[in-house]
Write a protein that holds these residues in place. Structure first.
Motif, short mmCIF file in Angstrom:
data_model
loop_
_atom_site.label_atom_id
_atom_site.label_comp_id
_atom_site.label_asym_id
_atom_site.label_seq_id
_atom_site.Cartn_x
_atom_site.Cartn_y
_atom_site.Cartn_z
N ASP A 165 96.29 54.10 43.59
CA ASP A 165 94.90 54.11 43.14
C ASP A 165 94.45 55.48 42.64
O ASP A 165 93.28 55.65 42.31
CB ASP A 165 93.97 53.70 44.30
N ILE A 166 95.36 56.45 42.60
CA ILE A 166 94.90 57.84 42.40
C ILE A 166 94.89 58.31 40.96
O ILE A 166 94.66 59.48 40.71
CB ILE A 166 95.73 58.84 43.25
N ALA A 167 95.12 57.40 40.01
CA ALA A 167 95.23 57.91 38.64
C ALA A 167 94.35 57.17 37.63
O ALA A 167 94.84 56.69 36.60
CB ALA A 167 96.69 57.89 38.19
N PRO A 168 93.03 57.09 37.88
CA PRO A 168 92.18 56.50 36.84
C PRO A 168 92.37 57.26 35.53
O PRO A 168 92.47 58.49 35.53
CB PRO A 168 90.76 56.65 37.39
N GLY A 169 92.43 56.52 34.43
CA GLY A 169 92.76 57.12 33.13
C GLY A 169 94.21 56.87 32.77
O GLY A 169 94.59 57.02 31.60
N TYR A 170 95.01 56.52 33.78
CA TYR A 170 96.44 56.28 33.57
C TYR A 170 96.87 54.99 34.26
O TYR A 170 98.03 54.85 34.65
CB TYR A 170 97.27 57.45 34.11
N LEU A 195 89.85 57.44 47.12
CA LEU A 195 89.43 57.10 45.76
C LEU A 195 88.92 55.66 45.69
O LEU A 195 87.91 55.37 45.04
CB LEU A 195 90.58 57.34 44.77
N PHE A 249 86.37 60.74 40.05
CA PHE A 249 86.94 61.69 39.08
C PHE A 249 87.61 62.86 39.81
O PHE A 249 88.72 63.26 39.48
CB PHE A 249 85.87 62.23 38.14
N LEU A 251 87.20 52.41 34.10
CA LEU A 251 86.35 53.47 33.54
C LEU A 251 85.48 52.99 32.39
O LEU A 251 84.39 53.51 32.18
CB LEU A 251 87.23 54.64 33.05
N ALA A 301 90.96 62.17 41.25
CA ALA A 301 91.97 61.63 40.33
C ALA A 301 93.06 62.66 40.04
O ALA A 301 92.82 63.87 40.11
CB ALA A 301 91.30 61.20 39.03
N LEU A 302 94.22 62.17 39.70
CA LEU A 302 95.31 63.07 39.30
C LEU A 302 94.89 63.90 38.10
O LEU A 302 95.30 65.05 37.96
CB LEU A 302 96.56 62.27 38.91
N ASP A 303 94.11 63.31 37.22
CA ASP A 303 93.63 64.03 36.04
C ASP A 303 92.12 63.81 35.93
O ASP A 303 91.65 62.91 35.22
CB ASP A 303 94.35 63.50 34.79
N ARG A 358 94.64 59.65 49.99
CA ARG A 358 94.00 59.88 48.70
C ARG A 358 93.65 58.57 47.99
O ARG A 358 92.58 58.45 47.39
CB ARG A 358 94.93 60.74 47.83
N ALA A 365 89.78 61.16 33.34
CA ALA A 365 88.99 60.08 33.95
C ALA A 365 87.52 60.24 33.58
O ALA A 365 86.85 59.29 33.17
CB ALA A 365 89.17 60.08 35.46
#
Lengths: 563, 563
Positions: free
Chosen positions: B452-457, A524, A537, B486, A540-542, A520, A546
């Motif tokens: 790398d999986i949590a853009p926004g966090y 990404l 996006f 982002l 992403a986890l969320d 993953r 994002a």
């Protein structure tokens, strides 16, 4: 106060409307698929189809059950479909029966339920736990489901994916042994060895099998539950569904207020994930909060009641021994575990040994009839950096190790709870001591919080510790929300806690070298390098956050916005 | 588009109003005190007076300068008082002079400034760096200030505090050697050894001395700066002040848009903390973004311009060697550092060696005249988990080690920048390789992001890595905000990034066993145990949020809201 009351009423009405109108949710760019694990076993996952040249598919572990499948009808008054019914029936070691405990006011006022008042019990002399089957060499449907779920078809899909997605950094596993491919026999062997548990009460057939053990993906628990002063059944059901959307692998219902039984009924009937409880909380409600009115008989009756309902694991504070209490006298923050404090007070008032410890074998005998896993609570865990790794904590841990052996005599599955508040340099000792004294039974920690100075941000202070202990071998991480120490979490807090802990768990999976973890990240990162924003996006986890952050900003820089 | 424009105008007007009306800020329950470091050296700190029986005082490190002192008048058009003026004068090794570079449009349209167009330069033949003084055995006023600031009077106050606040867990320092009491001679010796730097340009007399080294408190940097498409000078000045309120130890101005010189002027004149820049950004603006138009002459001119303004440290990508570029060919995410990508493109277009590397000695000679520290940029840092710890990254690191030795020949202070994106199990190698190849010069890392999986966090994915590498010995942590990857951070993002990184830095200080670290944890935990809610809020990293969360909730549970 009247504005608080009216605010509470509004929240409750909103929640009722939300869960009444609930429709399955899919993230943009994702769709539900089912992997075939053989013998009609269908394992749900979230598939993200990328916009790269190969239209690579990435399959993501999905905890949301029917609430994540648009093809399914959901009706919270009826509860989820009973996925495991046929598997349970096929084993012919249980029998349906009327519940002993069926309070007549399960239904919400204007809103009748269709929940059954039946339950299932082991036939006389039968043990129905996954540990029992595993030791007998039986590979259950649950184990097959789990093997498929842990792999997420990485082997099958690799050839159809962009080859850039395949590399994986070597892990450092601290003694964990994760195979390249997880098969059902491996699942069985780990359960048989006591290194992993599958918390699934025979009375919670709605739950999808999952496994907790250090040779598997690190799992995350979310705590929900109402209190006497806030929240409603509707809100808690909404939080449950919400939790599974954001990746809760199990949920603990820590309700302490009115209507504990009914809240739990609604939660279990609608939960695709295992549900844990702390039965002593309900006992205390039953005696109006009077600790000295607690008794073994009341406790046993409450365990029976919850067993019939379908609770998948019990947190019991069996290791808070009378003789350990003086060890806490010099602590900065005493006993901070609520269950631990209740039992300590009982021992001191009664001048007697902890009744949960005294009757531990009877508890095991009960659990063996329903396949309820025991989560041996750490009632003496430290509540501050200053108290970490002290003798009170470790004395209790050694006792939990002794109890683990006893539970295993009954073929009862066990995990061990851990702290709490621990600075970075003392975390590893928690894991090594646990492995040593608890015979490799899975570890399940709250955080730990790595500093006490950031109330309002304890999801982060503890997410740091959680990532570290997950890497060291902790099998499940109990989330902490931003409201920790300050108030009860609302929906947004639940989400923040979960995202933080999914990050911690995934960082740990990468660090251990779990073969399915890095795909993953690679997908990404490749999307990022290729400027495929939607793929970023969607992976992403969320995805929502994002996407929103991106849209808020003017056209943003492509790579890292740094030197 | 027009709504975006109008939104931008509103934000800018708000910011202008905010900074125009700015009044010094104190957190509730805190007040500014100055510790006496002797010889008229006054070290600011934030004092929290507790409501315990002893009225214990806790002194907290405070980065906010005059903006945190109600007794001071602040006027952003005039800039901050020049704290170090008399110290600089007393040394008699510098001379005032007219600036060579003084663009005539420093002033904002309707808003004239009173900034001086003078500057200070070393007398011919003089080296004016703290490293130079340290090696000569001179303890400067800056070193005395820093010794006092690092201690925060813990020894003097201990006898007047609740004795529960004194215990400290043993640290694990990974080879760091932090004394029980930091004195000025220790500061001098660490600077002399190159293990610590004091980034203070003689043309930034407004700045309060601070130190970056692994035998001191872990520091945090905040990046601000406008871009061609967003933000204004007013907003950046507001972000600067805001950053220092939330604990930024240094601030980097990464502006890339119009009016870079003016933005920087406003920032430096109003900054109580050292300011870093990436001069190649301004060079690129000067040539309209055409990389092949970059030249050594332009770069030197830009360094000179920024030296006169008072930039305290330069990030320069001197280690991106032409011969290393093929090493990045097989990467998943290529070169993600903006400075690194610029230099790589220049080398490839020109088929020539990196001019910053070629002219490194001339840069050192310039820095020695102003006491500008060099932050040797990691232009080849990994941009994804997949690329972590690869040969490109480590080849550059070894080159940075060679350059460190050269800078030290000129008595120029140096720190080394580090990644980036690194999974947990590979972080320690980054620190050990850096120590080995860069001769213990301070390490300054961005994160690292552990997944790398949590853009926004990514403040959280990287806060985890930052805590870990800080523990291992990293001296300064460059924050990452939720908007990373982002968009550009707004004020709230800056705050979230800072709080997360203050948590990481403090967790690392605890883990290393810094003697001043655990007092605040103990004080907050004691307040929690005693139900002194206001003390908990006042001691929190973010008192406002802790207080607000508490007030939002109905009367909350006292201890941990868990089993």
């Amino acid at each position: 106060m009247s504005s608080t009351t009216s605010n509470r009423r509004t929240l409750r009405q909103q929640a009722m409307q939300n869960i009444h109108q609930i429709a399955p949710h899919q993230f943009t760019g994702s769709h539900r698929v089912y992997l075939d694990a053989g013998e009609d076993i269908q394992v749900p996952c979230r598939a993200v189809t990328l916009t790269d040249a190969l239209k690579s598919q990435i399959f993501l572990y999905d905890c949301s059950g029917a609430f994540g499948d648009p093809a399914q009808q959901v009706n919270v008054r009826r509860g989820l479909p009973t996925l495991r019914q046929t598997w349970l029936d096929a084993r012919q070691d249980t029998t349906p029966t009327q519940r002993q405990f069926s309070p007549d006011d399960i239904e919400l006022e204007q809103w009748p339920t269709e929940f059954s008042s039946d339950c299932r019990r082991a036939l006389p002399g039968k043990t129905v736990t996954q540990l029992h089957y595993a030791r007998a060499g039986i590979i259950t449907a649950e184990m097959k489901f789990i093997a498929c779920r842990e792999n997420m078809a990485i082997d099958n899909l690799a050839s159809q994916q962009d080859e850039r997605l395949q590399p994986q950094q070597s892990g450092r596993s601290f003694g964990a042994h994760i195979p390249k491919h997880i098969n059902a026999e491996f699942v069985r062997a780990e359960v048989a060895a006591g290194r992993a548990i599958i918390p699934l009460n025979i009375n919670h057939p709605e739950a999808e099998p999952m496994i907790i053990g250090r040779n598997f993906l690190v799992k995350v628990n979310a705590n929900i539950g109402n209190s006497s002063v806030s929240s409603s059944i509707e809100e808690e059901v909404e939080k449950l569904i919400w939790s599974t959307r954001w990746g809760a692998d199990t949920v603990m219902d820590l309700s302490t207020g009115r209507r504990i039984h009914q809240t739990r009924e609604w939660i279990i009937r609608n939960s695709p994930v295992p549900i844990g409880t702390v039965p002593i909380y309900q006992c205390l409600e039953k005696v109006g909060g009077k600790v000295d009115a607690l008794s073994w008989e009341l406790f046993l009756e409450t365990l029976q009641e919850q067993a019939e309902q379908g609770v998948d694991y019990f947190t019991i504070h069996a290791g808070v021994l009378w003789e350990f209490l003086p060890l806490t006298a010099k602590r900065l923050t005493g006993i901070v575990s609520r269950g631990g404090a209740i039992m300590a007070q009982w021992c001191q008032t009664k001048q007697q040994q902890n009744f949960i410890y005294q009757h531990f074998r009877e508890i095991c005998a009960l659990c063996a009839q329903y396949d309820i896993s025991l989560s041996l609570g750490d009632g003496l865990r430290p509540g501050s950096i200053a108290d970490a790794n002290d003798e009170a904590q470790f004395a209790e841990l050694r006792t939990l190790g002794e109890l683990t052996k006893i539970a295993w005599e009954y073929d009862v599955q066990v995990m061990i709870e851990g702290p709490g508040h621990v600075p970075l340099q003392l975390i590893e000792a928690n894991m090594t001591e646990q492995l040593k004294h608890c015979h490799e039974a899975p570890f399940y920690t709250l955080g730990p919080l790595t500093t006490d100075i950031a109330p309002g941000y304890d999801h982060i202070t503890s997410g740091i510790g959680a990532a570290l202990i997950g890497w060291f071998g902790c099998a499940m991480l109990c989330y902490v929300t931003p409201k920790e120490h300050l108030g009860l979490p609302d929906k947004e807090d639940v989400k923040q806690g979960l995202i933080t802990y999914k990050i911690a768990a995934h960082a740990a999976d990468l660090a251990k070298g779990h073969p399915a973890a890095q795909l993953r990240d690679n997908a990404l990162s490749a999307a990022r390098y290729d400027f495929r924003w939607q793929d970023q996006f969607n992976l992403a986890l969320d995805p929502d956050t994002a996407r929103a952050y991106y849209q808020q900003s003017a056209p943003a820089g492509q790579a890292d916005e740094h030197a």
